[in-house]
Design a protein around this motif. Structure first.
Motif, mmCIF file in Angstrom:
data_model
loop_
_atom_site.group_PDB
_atom_site.id
_atom_site.type_symbol
_atom_site.label_atom_id
_atom_site.label_comp_id
_atom_site.label_asym_id
_atom_site.label_seq_id
_atom_site.Cartn_x
_atom_site.Cartn_y
_atom_site.Cartn_z
ATOM 1 N N ALA A 120 8.546 7.325 -13.506
ATOM 2 C CA ALA A 120 7.430 6.798 -14.303
ATOM 3 C C ALA A 120 6.258 6.408 -13.402
ATOM 4 C CB ALA A 120 7.896 5.596 -15.121
ATOM 5 N N LEU A 121 6.578 5.772 -12.275
ATOM 6 C CA LEU A 121 5.524 5.364 -11.345
ATOM 7 C C LEU A 121 4.826 6.581 -10.753
ATOM 8 C CD1 LEU A 121 4.145 2.965 -9.999
ATOM 9 C CD2 LEU A 121 5.891 3.037 -8.203
ATOM 10 N N LEU A 122 5.576 7.640 -10.454
ATOM 11 C CA LEU A 122 4.989 8.861 -9.911
ATOM 12 C C LEU A 122 4.074 9.536 -10.937
ATOM 13 C CD1 LEU A 122 4.775 11.001 -7.690
ATOM 14 C CD2 LEU A 122 6.802 12.105 -8.680
ATOM 15 N N PHE A 146 -1.240 8.550 -3.101
ATOM 16 C CA PHE A 146 -0.589 7.760 -2.050
ATOM 17 C C PHE A 146 -0.791 6.265 -2.297
ATOM 18 C CE2 PHE A 146 -0.914 5.490 2.001
ATOM 19 C CZ PHE A 146 0.314 5.795 2.587
ATOM 20 N N LEU A 147 -2.026 5.896 -2.590
ATOM 21 C CA LEU A 147 -2.317 4.488 -2.860
ATOM 22 C C LEU A 147 -1.545 3.991 -4.070
ATOM 23 C CD1 LEU A 147 -4.154 1.896 -2.462
ATOM 24 C CD2 LEU A 147 -5.636 2.942 -4.178
ATOM 25 N N MET A 148 -1.577 4.771 -5.141
ATOM 26 C CA MET A 148 -0.989 4.320 -6.396
ATOM 27 C C MET A 148 0.534 4.227 -6.324
ATOM 28 S SD MET A 148 -3.568 3.584 -8.041
ATOM 29 C CE MET A 148 -2.532 2.948 -9.335
ATOM 30 N N PHE A 149 1.169 5.096 -5.564
ATOM 31 C CA PHE A 149 2.638 5.023 -5.496
ATOM 32 C C PHE A 149 3.100 4.236 -4.275
ATOM 33 C CE2 PHE A 149 7.007 5.992 -4.842
ATOM 34 C CZ PHE A 149 7.516 6.217 -6.098
ATOM 35 N N PHE A 150 2.743 4.690 -3.101
ATOM 36 C CA PHE A 150 3.295 4.087 -1.888
ATOM 37 C C PHE A 150 2.819 2.651 -1.687
ATOM 38 C CE2 PHE A 150 3.309 3.218 2.690
ATOM 39 C CZ PHE A 150 4.648 3.446 2.974
ATOM 40 N N PHE A 177 0.132 -2.167 -10.272
ATOM 41 C CA PHE A 177 -0.308 -0.792 -10.492
ATOM 42 C C PHE A 177 -1.673 -0.763 -11.182
ATOM 43 C CE2 PHE A 177 -0.676 3.125 -12.891
ATOM 44 C CZ PHE A 177 -0.278 4.082 -11.973
ATOM 45 N N VAL A 178 -1.837 -1.564 -12.214
ATOM 46 C CA VAL A 178 -3.109 -1.583 -12.953
ATOM 47 C C VAL A 178 -4.244 -2.072 -12.055
ATOM 48 C CG1 VAL A 178 -4.341 -2.577 -14.914
ATOM 49 C CG2 VAL A 178 -1.962 -1.862 -15.174
ATOM 50 N N CYS A 179 -3.984 -3.096 -11.246
ATOM 51 C CA CYS A 179 -5.017 -3.610 -10.329
ATOM 52 C C CYS A 179 -5.403 -2.553 -9.298
ATOM 53 C CB CYS A 179 -4.516 -4.875 -9.624
ATOM 54 S SG CYS A 179 -4.486 -6.338 -10.665
ATOM 55 N N ASN A 180 -4.415 -1.850 -8.744
ATOM 56 C CA ASN A 180 -4.714 -0.793 -7.783
ATOM 57 C C ASN A 180 -5.506 0.335 -8.439
ATOM 58 O OD1 ASN A 180 -3.478 -2.046 -5.615
ATOM 59 N ND2 ASN A 180 -1.497 -1.102 -5.987
#
Length: 207
Positions: A120-122, A146-150, A177-180
């Motif tokens: 889901a995160l990917l 990369f930013l959003m997952f790692f 995740f939402v903040c990023n």
């Protein structure tokens, strides 16, 4: 980016973290009455505490975001070629997907969470990267993913340690995740405004 726009990004990111944390936390509390302090009877107090936690998560997210920008700057100066740095980011992202799943599997969360969360995160990370590409350029896809997952994975590390609690993991990962996503999608807008302002200032005739 000037100081004024940095402050705007900082406070709005914290506000986003607070709102998302209250919304996601309230939904989790309504679906699971064991989640939250003092139960549903103290919903107002719980919402206040969630908002405070959300503010901290927003600030923590921004620390991770600017740490990545610093890392990106240093890496580009070392590798010289952007495609080498992008290749390393892509490999690290894929490695992190399997690493997160393996970590959750080792901690015996349950029969489905160890693969649902990484997947889901990917998918969500690739979705944000797609939006970023539409708004900027194709080369932004890999760094954004990369930013959003790692980076989200690293920021959520405290919730992944020790006795694994699914509610605690979800409660922390969603606002992070939402903040990023908010920051990476706002960055080019703020930089563009800054460039436009500077161009207008330089073009202004001297009296």
């Amino acid at each position: 980016m000037n100081l004024k726009r940095w402050f705007f990004l900082f406070w709005t990111c914290m506000a986003v973290g607070a709102v998302v944390t209250v919304v996601s936390g309230s939904i989790m509390q309504w679906t699971d009455q064991s989640f939250g302090f003092m139960g549903l009877e103290a919903a107002g107090f719980n919402a206040f505490m969630m908002a405070m936690v959300g503010l901290l998560i927003g600030a923590f997210s921004q620390m991770g975001f600017f740490a990545y920008l610093t890392l990106n700057y240093i890496a580009l100066s070392i590798f010289r070629k952007s495609y080498l740095w992008n290749a390393l980011q892509g490999y690290t992202t894929l490695f992190a997907v399997f690493g997160l799943g393996y970590m959750l599997y080792e901690q015996r969360t349950n029969e489905w969470f160890f693969w649902v969360l990484p997947l889901a995160l990917l998918i969500c990370s690739l979705g944000v990267a797609y939006v970023k590409v539409k708004q900027t350029k194709p080369s932004a896809f890999v760094p954004t993913a990369f930013l959003m997952f790692f980076v989200t994975f690293v920021e959520a590390w405290p919730a992944l340690q020790g006795d694994t609690n699914i509610s605690a993991i979800v409660f922390m990962i969603i606002p992070l995740f939402v903040c990023n996503a908010y920051q990476i999608l706002m960055l080019h807008r703020l930089l563009q405004k800054n460039t436009t302002t500077d161009s207008a200032t330089s073009a202004k005739p001297v009296a």
